[in-house]
Scaffold this motif. Structure first.
Motif, mmCIF file in Angstrom:
data_model
loop_
_atom_site.group_PDB
_atom_site.id
_atom_site.type_symbol
_atom_site.label_atom_id
_atom_site.label_comp_id
_atom_site.label_asym_id
_atom_site.label_seq_id
_atom_site.Cartn_x
_atom_site.Cartn_y
_atom_site.Cartn_z
ATOM 1 N N THR A 1 0.845 -1.195 0.000
ATOM 2 C CA THR A 1 0.000 0.000 0.000
ATOM 3 C C THR A 1 0.876 1.240 0.000
ATOM 4 N N VAL A 2 0.243 2.377 -0.275
ATOM 5 C CA VAL A 2 0.964 3.648 -0.275
ATOM 6 C C VAL A 2 1.561 3.926 1.096
ATOM 7 N N GLY A 3 0.937 3.389 2.137
ATOM 8 C CA GLY A 3 1.431 3.616 3.490
ATOM 9 C C GLY A 3 2.548 2.693 3.918
ATOM 10 N N THR A 4 3.012 1.791 3.041
ATOM 11 C CA THR A 4 4.099 0.878 3.389
ATOM 12 C C THR A 4 5.336 1.671 3.793
ATOM 13 N N SER A 5 5.930 1.291 4.914
ATOM 14 C CA SER A 5 7.043 2.080 5.445
ATOM 15 C C SER A 5 8.323 1.925 4.649
ATOM 16 N N SER A 6 8.634 0.724 4.168
ATOM 17 C CA SER A 6 9.896 0.512 3.458
ATOM 18 C C SER A 6 9.701 -0.480 2.316
#
Length: 492
Positions: free
Chosen positions: A218-223
């Motif tokens: 997702t766009v919110g994936t941290s890395s």
């Protein structure tokens, strides 16, 4: 030993489960909620309550029914028989037949073109299409499934291991899970076997390496480190339900991060805001645009939408792929050119004093009946950018340099004159009416040709400038440069 206490604990467990179940049911059925919209008109804040409708979500409905009616809606556990091993002379089925085998309607010619554009490897690409044209179905889902099928088919003939890998990024895990499921079913219907299948990834039998055949984030994936896909698809990373500045910047950062993993990246969607990712990539990438009217069989009745109260802004963006700005952007009519035409030029520096904002450099020369512009920016104090500034001045033939001396006096002019040979340096005190100066430049914007070789941050600041913008160093530098040569007049 304490039945009432035990019953209270059990009730506490059931309450959140019931709440989640109710929320899933609500999402599956669709719902409408009131929302307050605010905007500023003639200096006053206007507030309106509107009803936002969220349509039924097929993925929520499918999950809800699998939980509540497992005997009827559970996933099939019967393995799909793989297709017959290809023999010499066999050919893979074409995309149209593949779609029909997967249970989808046969694609229209334009949908086949969209898939070919999206799946052709190369540099980053942008696909913009009207709503209901099947971008997700026939490019992201069936396009990726067909690539898995072609790779599997070729491996059966050559004896090699499958190698096709795709990373898909959307806004939500729920959307990702629905896509993965559809890709799996389409590929299996055409004989592709999987050794691993879950809500976030698929792995074709025999694939080597740590990357899966299909992975989702997702766009919110941290890395995103450690991934090396052969293909990346950003599917609707920005939607009209959330076009806040924070969301737009997060999506832009993710695109920049993905571009470092793989240059074969496809961005799919519809523009929704003057400063969203699609609008910033439009002048920079190879693109395919499929507006309303391209597939008449799938065209929506736009007149009926207007009569039903759908806003012209929403219709224009979703179907004509044109964003109508409510406030207007004074420099949005600037034209982009491939490269800055070489020759004698002038330049202007809008300096940052302590590095808190940007040092912006505008280089300008005559071009047909207007001007050509080359722009660069550094998030550092001006005196820490001198080596880069000198390099740009000499590279683009600058003969005269203007410098904003507000609050600085002659000190920076003396430093520049000592550092730069063969270029006249002059100081200029600008008025405090910065916005008025930039608005004056906006009246001249249709004659400004901005080089694509400019820094992307410079291009975005100029084209997306509006009153109250967080950063205005680039448009201020451009306006001051235009004022320096007398093309616009500053406020007294």
């Amino acid at each position: 030993r304490y039945p009432e206490f035990a019953e209270a604990l059990q009730g506490a467990r059931e309450k959140p489960l019931s709440a989640v179940e109710a929320a899933m049911f609500r999402s599956a059925m669709g719902y409408t909620v009131p929302e307050e919209k605010q905007f500023i008109h003639k200096g006053k804040v206007k507030r309106y309550v509107v009803l936002r409708h969220y349509p039924p979500n097929p993925a929520s409905a499918a999950l809800f029914m699998r939980i509540r009616r497992p005997e009827l809606f559970r996933n099939s556990e019967t393995p799909v028989e793989p297709a017959k091993v290809a023999q010499a002379g066999d050919k893979p089925v074409d995309f149209r037949t593949f779609c029909v085998n997967a249970g989808y309607p046969a694609p229209f010619p334009k949908q086949c073109e969209m898939r070919e554009f999206g799946m052709t490897p190369g540099q980053p690409r942008l696909l913009l299409g009207a709503r209901n044209y099947g971008k997700t179905d026939y490019v992201t889902v069936l396009g990726v499934a067909y690539e898995l099928y072609l790779d599997w088919f070729a491996c059966q003939k050559s004896g090699k291991a499958p190698s096709d890998t795709t990373l898909i990024m959307t806004k939500s895990d729920e959307r990702n899970a629905a896509m993965v499921e559809e890709i799996r079913k389409a590929a299996e219907a055409n004989g592709v076997p999987f050794e691993k299948s879950n809500a976030s990834c698929l792995r074709v039998r025999g694939l080597h390496g740590k990357d899966h055949s299909v992975s989702t984030v997702t766009v919110g994936t941290s890395s995103l480190r450690g991934r090396h896909p052969k293909r990346i698809i950003m599917d609707d990373p920005v939607t009209e339900d959330d076009v806040s500045e924070a969301t737009r910047k997060r999506v832009q950062r993710k695109y920049n991060e993905l571009s470092k993993l793989c240059m074969n990246i496809l961005v799919i969607g519809q523009p929704v805001h003057k400063a969203d990712l699609y609008q910033s990539l439009r002048p920079l990438l190879k693109k395919m645009e499929v507006p309303h009217g391209s597939i008449p069989e799938l065209d929506a009745d736009l007149e009926a939408m207007k009569l039903a109260g759908i806003s012209p802004e929403s219709i224009s963006a979703s179907y004509h792929l044109k964003v109508i700005s409510e406030t207007g952007f004074p420099l949005e009519n600037i034209k982009l050119i491939e490269a800055y035409p070489m020759g004698d030029s002038i330049a202007f520096i809008d300096p940052s004093f302590e590095g808190g904002d940007y040092t912006a450099l505008t280089i300008l020369r005559g071009h047909f009946d207007g001007v050509a512009v080359q722009g660069h920016m550094w998030k550092r104090a001006w005196n820490h950018c001198l080596p880069e500034i000198k390099e740009k001045l000499y590279a683009f033939g600058v003969k005269r340099l203007g410098f904003e001396t507000n609050s600085l006096g002659d000190m920076p002019l003396n430093i520049l004159r000592a550092e730069i040979e063969g270029i006249g340096v002059v100081g200029k005190k600008s008025s405090n009416a910065k916005h008025s100066r930039i608005m004056n430049a906006g009246a001249y914007s249709h004659l400004i040709h901005l080089s694509k070789q400019s820094d992307r941050a410079y291009i975005e600041q100029v084209i997306n400038y509006e009153y109250g913008a967080k950063n205005d160093d680039a448009p201020d530098s451009l306006a001051s440069c235009l004022e320096m040569v007398g093309l616009i007049r500053g406020a007294k």
